[in-house]
Design an enzyme around this catalytic site. Structure first.
Site, mmCIF file in Angstrom:
data_model
loop_
_atom_site.group_PDB
_atom_site.id
_atom_site.type_symbol
_atom_site.label_atom_id
_atom_site.label_comp_id
_atom_site.label_asym_id
_atom_site.label_seq_id
_atom_site.Cartn_x
_atom_site.Cartn_y
_atom_site.Cartn_z
ATOM 1 N N LEU A 157 -54.263 -25.210 -94.152
ATOM 2 C CA LEU A 157 -54.849 -25.962 -93.049
ATOM 3 C C LEU A 157 -56.337 -26.233 -93.312
ATOM 4 O O LEU A 157 -56.883 -27.202 -92.798
ATOM 5 C CB LEU A 157 -54.696 -25.188 -91.739
ATOM 6 C CG LEU A 157 -53.256 -24.854 -91.305
ATOM 7 C CD1 LEU A 157 -53.270 -24.088 -89.992
ATOM 8 C CD2 LEU A 157 -52.414 -26.114 -91.175
ATOM 9 N N GLY A 158 -56.974 -25.366 -94.115
ATOM 10 C CA GLY A 158 -58.400 -25.494 -94.383
ATOM 11 C C GLY A 158 -58.757 -26.796 -95.072
ATOM 12 O O GLY A 158 -59.723 -27.472 -94.692
ATOM 13 N N HIS B 33 -62.097 -24.387 -102.695
ATOM 14 C CA HIS B 33 -62.861 -25.634 -102.775
ATOM 15 C C HIS B 33 -62.511 -26.444 -104.022
ATOM 16 O O HIS B 33 -62.447 -27.682 -103.967
ATOM 17 C CB HIS B 33 -64.355 -25.334 -102.730
ATOM 18 C CG HIS B 33 -64.840 -24.928 -101.374
ATOM 19 N ND1 HIS B 33 -64.929 -25.799 -100.318
ATOM 20 C CD2 HIS B 33 -65.242 -23.714 -100.893
ATOM 21 C CE1 HIS B 33 -65.385 -25.166 -99.242
ATOM 22 N NE2 HIS B 33 -65.581 -23.900 -99.566
ATOM 23 N N SER C 146 -71.305 -21.744 -99.565
ATOM 24 C CA SER C 146 -70.216 -20.771 -99.507
ATOM 25 C C SER C 146 -70.621 -19.379 -99.967
ATOM 26 O O SER C 146 -71.404 -19.222 -100.914
ATOM 27 C CB SER C 146 -69.048 -21.250 -100.376
ATOM 28 O OG SER C 146 -68.559 -22.491 -99.919
#
Length: 488
Positions: A297-298, A418, A323
């Protein structure tokens, strides 16, 4: 008199304990009946029995829930005899024409469907059923690591977990999710949950959360129609004048913002000036439901938020994360411990010259002292140690992020997230988060993963298929050893 009072209290406590244990035992003995009801396809009273099962399960203590889940996984799996017959029929009918062969394949596929599939389907249809399934999967994920994998029931439970993951992946498909922006005008319940769920930079107080949803900030959440007041994923975004290198410029205990005017002065106003917004920084993303682990979902919320920010500020071209690097310090301490055996990847980042410098700073053994000061975070209070450690620690961290792998992908979970989304490993930032959590995570370092929108799809594909990590030139300069013997 005092003796009688104590005796009376003891008897009352004993009665409560016995009553509770008896109630739990009775509940365990009756759970099988609701299970039998909800797996029967033609029972018209399934809704009542399903709610009864969910209620009873939720009231059980965690150590009792495992017995129910094992019973569900083992006793209500697929029909093995029926599957064997269907498989034999499928093999025999391979040469009997396409239509016959496909029907046999359908029968085989149907025979592999576990009986608990009917239970899950019915649970999904009742009020609160989807949230119940999310919580059940969370229970399973918590239990699995401690179970004996030599027992068949554990493997049945793994199969149950995989099936639940498929059910939830369908239920939480992007088409069923709603993107909502959270502001100070949002419900107190939503703001409270945003504060409690925050996993990257803990919220200090209501003033803190007000700043995080206020001017030059965008907080977005995914919600689901079956869980309307429950944020599933939370993404905090800062609107800044450039790509941030420190979390202190974003997460602050006061109202000061990380936006500067044309003279370089920090603005103290609550009014936003769109011309000063040149970058969007994703500084915190939190998945709130452990039962949705493994359901991506991220990445979806980042794509949605990019679209929202671009719609509001069409001129923005800089999208980046700021991050954390969880796990780096633990990995580094293990590598330093290996130095007692004379072998570690960190060796090439220190030279004999460094030993001499270290001795001039008042320390004797390089490796044991490094292990001690990094484990205790004492180096952060010593300016000389900070300066000494900056270059080698940044290079070692760059090696950790870029080179250390797990199944050919980046070892660090945040980096993997990422990079899989198509970001570029852009910049490593020294002393970007000097909070206790930042020091424990990564010796205070943070990293920018930059999203070049036109390249994200190709970067993602190259990483997933070829395990290629796209890194900026500045980042790649950190990947060479800090010192070599030839340079001495």
């Amino acid at each position: 008199m005092m003796y009688l009072v104590k005796r009376c209290i003891f008897q009352q406590l004993t009665f409560r304990v016995v009553t509770k244990l008896t109630s739990q035992a009775k509940m365990m003995s009756t759970l099988k009946t609701p299970l039998d009801y909800i797996v029967q396809q033609n029972d018209m009273s399934f809704e009542t029995k399903t709610k009864e099962f969910c209620k009873q399960y939720s009231e059980l203590p965690p150590n009792k829930r495992i017995d129910v889940l094992k019973q569900l996984a083992v006793n209500y799996t697929f029909d093995k005899d029926n599957t064997k017959t269907a498989a034999e029929s499928y093999l025999k009918l391979q040469s009997n024409g396409t239509a016959v062969h496909l029907k046999a394949a359908d029968r085989l596929k149907s025979s592999l469907m576990p009986h608990y599939a009917f239970a899950f389907n019915r649970i999904r249809k009742i009020d609160g059923g989807v949230k119940f399934l999310v919580d059940v999967r969370e229970d399973i994920l918590k239990m699995l690591p401690s179970l004996n994998f030599n027992e068949d029931s554990t493997h049945y439970l793994k199969a149950l977990n995989n099936f639940l993951k498929e059910v939830l992946a369908f239920s939480f498909n992007i088409g069923f999710l709603k993107l909502e922006r959270v502001t100070w005008a949002s419900s107190c319940s939503m703001l409270q949950k945003i504060s409690e769920y925050e996993a990257v930079h803990p919220v200090r107080n209501w003033t803190d959360i007000k700043q995080r949803v206020g001017p030059y900030r965008r907080c977005f959440v995914f919600t689901h129609s079956c869980m309307p007041e429950e944020p599933l994923v939370v993404l905090h975004t800062a609107l800044t004048s450039d790509i941030s290198s420190s979390v202190a410029s974003i997460v602050r205990p006061n109202k000061s913002q990380s936006i500067k005017d044309t003279d370089g002065k920090k603005l103290q106003t609550d009014a936003e000036n769109p011309e000063l917004v040149q970058a969007a920084i994703f500084y915190s993303i939190t998945s709130t439901q452990k039962g949705l682990h493994g359901i991506e979902l991220g990445n979806q919320i980042i794509k949605k938020v990019v679209h929202e920010v671009q719609a509001e500020f069409p001129h923005i071209s800089k999208f980046s994360s700021l991050s954390p690097i969880p796990g780096f310090r633990d990995w580094l301490l293990l590598e330093l411990k290996k130095m007692t055996n004379g072998s570690s990847v960190v060796t090439s980042y220190f030279s004999e010259k460094d030993q001499a410098v270290f001795e001039r700073l008042g320390h004797k053994n390089l490796w044991s002292t490094l292990q001690s000061v990094i484990a205790s975070n004492r180096w952060i209070d010593d300016g000389s140690l900070q300066e000494f450690l900056k270059t080698p620690l940044m290079k070692i961290c760059a090696h950790y992020l870029y080179t250390e792998k797990r199944r050919a992908y980046a070892l660090n979970s945040v980096a993997h997230f990422h990079l899989r989304n198509g970001a570029v490993m852009w910049r490593l930032n020294w002393l970007a988060d000097t909070s206790p959590r930042g020091l424990d995570n990564s010796c205070g370092m943070m990293v920018n993963y930059r999203y070049y929108l036109k390249d994200t799809e190709s970067n993602s594909k190259n990483y997933i298929e070829n395990h290629y990590i796209n890194a900026s030139e500045d980042f790649q300069t950190l990947l060479t050893p800090a010192f070599t013997k030839s340079s001495l």
